[in-house]
Design a protein around this motif. Structure first.
Motif, PDB file in Angstrom:
ATOM      1  N   SER A  45       0.965  -1.103   0.062  1.00 15.05           N
ATOM      2  CA  SER A  45      -0.050  -0.154   0.010  1.00 15.05           C
ATOM      3  C   SER A  45       0.819   1.393  -0.114  1.00 15.05           C
ATOM      4  N   TRP A  47       0.746   5.418   1.096  1.00 10.78           N
ATOM      5  CA  TRP A  47       0.144   6.287   1.739  1.00 10.78           C
ATOM      6  C   TRP A  47       0.629   7.858   0.931  1.00 10.78           C
ATOM      7  N   CYS A  53      -4.800   6.684   0.257  1.00  8.86           N
ATOM      8  CA  CYS A  53      -4.380   5.717   0.380  1.00  8.86           C
ATOM      9  C   CYS A  53      -4.211   4.782  -0.827  1.00  8.86           C
ATOM     10  N   LYS A 190       2.468   4.572   9.057  1.00  8.05           N
ATOM     11  CA  LYS A 190       2.385   3.271   8.540  1.00  8.05           C
ATOM     12  C   LYS A 190       2.970   2.164   9.194  1.00  8.05           C
TER      13      LYS A 190
END
Length: 318
Positions: A45, A47, A53, A190
């Protein structure tokens, strides 16, 4: 040990990632495995400072409305004990992933910190000398489908509260290494996303006496390690790979965890964030987005813990 350097490019149009090896990293033996991981959108993922996101191939916007976290934060000076905040557990050298189970408690990883110092830091009133009927066992449940990295089952009069007089406690300890040990490292929400999510998810699995039986089953099959609190510290009682005998006294002791009333604690150890810097960031006006994000993640986990009559405490660096 060589550091392999990879450049990753994210395509905003089709939510894909491509990677290239730097000129000084040609020949990386795991290159094919890494590029295959990038094709699995559930594995990564991204950010963005805007609050967006990119995860699982989809765009999301975090509703980071929390601007403060009023829960329990325990600052720890890991440098004092020369603990390595970048090492979660003892692993084989040269980049290996296999755990050196016998080194837990002997090396400078965060797993060893918990066995050596964690119980005293997080539960400072726990002292055998003040309660002759007290006990504590720590079980390392690390691995696939783990309940937590460590599970502590203990009894002491210090755990009793005005509204819950039980002396028994069940503590789930989740540990994640920091991505940096630099004293000026920046805030990185994160770093907390995965460990807080794991803490929330696994709290829902706790149901006695089934949880006790699950842990005893792991010990009986040689899939977990066991320590007993003795003389102010944890002592190894069962090594990884050894099977817990049916006649082991710990079975009788843990029979107390049969569904009767107890206290549940969730301890999250993630030393990336420096506690003082986090508190200062919460006191600024306006509060920056990263602080909003970290506060939101912490508040969500704290809320889930309270909904289960559990208490969350977060260990950060001092």
């Amino acid at each position: 040990q060589q550091d392999w350097q990879v450049g990753v490019t994210i395509s905003l149009a089709d939510a894909t990632a491509t990677a290239t090896l730097n000129s000084n990293s040609q020949g990386w033996p795991r290159w094919e495995e890494f590029t295959e991981l990038l094709r699995d959108l559930s594995m990564w993922s991204v950010w963005y400072e805007s609050g967006h996101c990119l995860g699982c191939g989809e765009w999301n916007m975090l509703d980071a409305r929390s601007s403060s976290y009023e829960g329990e934060i325990t600052p720890v000076n890991f440098a004092t004990g020369n603990w390595s905040v970048e090492d979660e557990k003892p692993l084989v050298p040269n980049g290996g992933r296999a755990v050196l189970w016998a080194q837990i408690g002997a090396d400078r990883s965060l797993f060893s910190w918990w066995i050596r110092d964690g119980m005293t830091v997080c539960f400072p009133q726990f002292d055998n000398s003040t309660d002759p009927n007290s006990f504590a066992y720590a079980i390392c449940d690390d691995g696939a489908n783990e309940l937590a990295d460590f599970v502590v089952l203990a009894k002491h009069q210090c755990f009793a509260t005005q509204n819950n007089p039980s002396h028994f406690v069940f503590a789930m300890v989740h540990i994640k290494a920091s991505s940096s040990s630099k004293p000026n490292r920046a805030m990185a929400p994160k770093q907390y996303e995965e460990v807080l999510g794991q803490a929330t998810k696994n709290l829902g699995r706790v149901q006695f006496p089934a949880t006790r039986d699950y842990l005893l089953g792991r010990l009986s099959r040689g899939n977990a390690m066991l320590w007993e609190w003795n003389g102010g510290q944890f002592q190894v009682r069962l090594s990884r790979g050894a099977r817990l005998p049916q006649s082991a006294p710990v079975r009788v002791t843990l029979a107390n965890f049969n569904g009767q009333r107890l206290h549940v604690h969730v301890v999250v150890v993630q030393p990336h964030q420096i506690a003082g810097n986090f508190e200062a960031a919460m006191n600024r006006t306006p509060v920056d987005f990263k602080t909003h994000m970290l506060c939101t993640l912490l508040c969500a986990t704290d809320g889930a813990a309270r909904a289960s009559s559990a208490k969350l405490s977060v260990v950060m660096s001092q």
